[in-house]
Design a protein around this motif. Structure first.
Motif, PDB file in Angstrom:
ATOM      1  N   UNK A 202     -25.178  -4.201  -9.506  1.00 50.00           N
ATOM      2  CA  UNK A 202     -25.166  -5.764  -9.139  1.00 50.00           C
ATOM      3  C   UNK A 202     -25.584  -5.744  -7.437  1.00 50.00           C
ATOM      4  N   UNK A 203     -25.376  -4.629  -6.925  1.00 49.22           N
ATOM      5  CA  UNK A 203     -26.472  -5.103  -5.379  1.00 49.22           C
ATOM      6  C   UNK A 203     -24.816  -5.772  -4.293  1.00 49.22           C
ATOM      7  N   UNK A 204     -23.635  -5.541  -4.494  1.00 45.12           N
ATOM      8  CA  UNK A 204     -22.382  -5.681  -4.179  1.00 45.12           C
ATOM      9  C   UNK A 204     -22.471  -5.005  -3.344  1.00 45.12           C
ATOM     10  N   UNK A 205     -21.973  -5.397  -2.007  1.00 43.04           N
ATOM     11  CA  UNK A 205     -21.680  -5.222  -0.673  1.00 43.04           C
ATOM     12  C   UNK A 205     -20.746  -4.709  -0.138  1.00 43.04           C
ATOM     13  N   UNK A 206     -20.404  -3.482   0.247  1.00 42.34           N
ATOM     14  CA  UNK A 206     -19.154  -3.190   0.171  1.00 42.34           C
ATOM     15  C   UNK A 206     -19.043  -3.072   1.837  1.00 42.34           C
ATOM     16  N   UNK A 207     -17.733  -3.220   2.885  1.00 40.50           N
ATOM     17  CA  UNK A 207     -18.595  -3.097   3.866  1.00 40.50           C
ATOM     18  C   UNK A 207     -17.059  -1.837   4.627  1.00 40.50           C
ATOM     19  N   UNK A 208     -15.525  -1.291   4.117  1.00 41.53           N
ATOM     20  CA  UNK A 208     -15.146  -0.128   3.743  1.00 41.53           C
ATOM     21  C   UNK A 208     -13.892  -0.244   4.260  1.00 41.53           C
ATOM     22  N   UNK A 209     -13.579  -2.026   4.630  1.00 42.04           N
ATOM     23  CA  UNK A 209     -12.164  -2.013   5.188  1.00 42.04           C
ATOM     24  C   UNK A 209     -11.248  -2.392   4.139  1.00 42.04           C
ATOM     25  N   UNK A 210     -11.233  -2.303   2.704  1.00 39.70           N
ATOM     26  CA  UNK A 210     -10.404  -2.248   1.133  1.00 39.70           C
ATOM     27  C   UNK A 210      -9.697  -0.137   1.418  1.00 39.70           C
ATOM     28  N   UNK A 211     -10.628   0.356   1.774  1.00 44.03           N
ATOM     29  CA  UNK A 211     -10.601   1.923   1.786  1.00 44.03           C
ATOM     30  C   UNK A 211      -9.719   2.263   3.118  1.00 44.03           C
ATOM     31  N   UNK A 212     -10.082   1.965   4.071  1.00 39.05           N
ATOM     32  CA  UNK A 212      -8.735   2.154   5.051  1.00 39.05           C
ATOM     33  C   UNK A 212      -7.920   1.434   4.848  1.00 39.05           C
ATOM     34  N   UNK A 213      -7.950   0.580   3.896  1.00 39.59           N
ATOM     35  CA  UNK A 213      -6.144  -0.324   3.824  1.00 39.59           C
ATOM     36  C   UNK A 213      -5.165   0.741   3.028  1.00 39.59           C
ATOM     37  N   UNK A 214      -6.797   1.160   2.204  1.00 40.56           N
ATOM     38  CA  UNK A 214      -5.701   1.369   1.125  1.00 40.56           C
ATOM     39  C   UNK A 214      -4.927   3.053   1.799  1.00 40.56           C
ATOM     40  N   UNK A 215      -5.744   3.781   2.716  1.00 37.45           N
ATOM     41  CA  UNK A 215      -5.538   5.205   3.652  1.00 37.45           C
ATOM     42  C   UNK A 215      -4.499   4.790   4.098  1.00 37.45           C
ATOM     43  N   UNK A 216      -3.983   3.582   4.687  1.00 37.03           N
ATOM     44  CA  UNK A 216      -3.279   2.883   5.252  1.00 37.03           C
ATOM     45  C   UNK A 216      -1.519   3.219   4.665  1.00 37.03           C
ATOM     46  N   UNK A 217      -2.058   2.444   3.869  1.00 37.79           N
ATOM     47  CA  UNK A 217      -0.455   2.326   2.913  1.00 37.79           C
ATOM     48  C   UNK A 217      -0.601   3.801   2.721  1.00 37.79           C
TER      49      UNK A 217
END
Length: 213
Positions: free
Chosen positions: A178-193
């Motif tokens: 539905x045209x929601x935008x992502x920026x990638x911070x969430x996945x970077x956070x997942x990898x860090x954790x």
């Protein structure tokens, strides 16, 4: 900062415009119109809150200010909290979340970090799922490790791969169904954790959808 500021301007701008319209014309709108406005306001506020939450947590990991306190927790209860949190977001797209986790299963992890990982993975799955889709959250014991997976049957990730997704802020340009935008911070956070716990995270591309474990 440029990317984050741009991403924050969108939901905040939507909320400003919507509230301006409501303030000026509330008496002229029928109940159905007001309801549509409220749905849009809810989605925009959730988007902004999600970005700010991830930004705060990620900045704390980069400065070493986020405490790491692993302990034993009931995985079923922990995932119940996360599913309850994101259920309104899933309901907007009429998406069903199926949980395949034994109620007796325990996990040794930092509770806040694990919740953040699961929240981000489920939020992404909702974003890239079609309305009335299904998301499966599963966990199973593999020798000494616990394997978590979040699988959806949405639009997939196209040409993006694990190395790209987990490396640089601002790369995640794919938009949701539905045209929601992502920026990638969430996945970077997942990898860090995940790295903090000594684990691994990877992406499996499916014929339809994506599976992240």
């Amino acid at each position: 900062f440029r990317i984050i500021a741009h991403d924050l301007k969108t939901p905040i701008g939507v909320m400003m415009n919507m509230t301006d319209l409501l303030q000026s014309n509330i008496e002229d709108y029928d109940q159905e119109t007001v309801k549509r406005f409220m749905v849009t306001l809810n989605k925009s506020s959730r988007s902004g809150f999600e970005l700010l939450t991830n930004l705060l947590e990620w900045s704390q990991t980069q400065t070493g200010m986020l405490p790491f306190n692993p302990d034993f927790h009931s995985l079923f209860e922990l995932t119940t909290d996360i599913i309850d949190l994101i259920k309104p977001q899933a309901n907007l797209k009429q998406i069903e979340i199926i949980r395949e986790i034994d109620e007796a299963m325990m996990v040794s992890a930092d509770q806040n970090m694990l919740k953040s990982i699961l929240r981000n993975l489920l939020t992404n799955a909702i974003k890239f799922s079609y309305p009335k889709g299904i998301i499966v959250l599963s966990a199973k014991q593999e020798k000494k490790d616990l394997l978590f997976c979040v699988q959806d049957s949405g639009i997939g990730l196209g040409d993006l791969d694990s190395e790209t997704l987990f490396s640089t802020i601002g790369h995640f340009s794919n938009r949701g169904t539905e045209n929601e935008k992502g920026n990638g911070i969430g996945l970077l956070l997942c990898k860090d954790f995940v790295d903090k716990h000594g684990g691994k995270i990877w992406i499996e591309k499916l014929d339809q959808g994506t599976k992240i474990c």
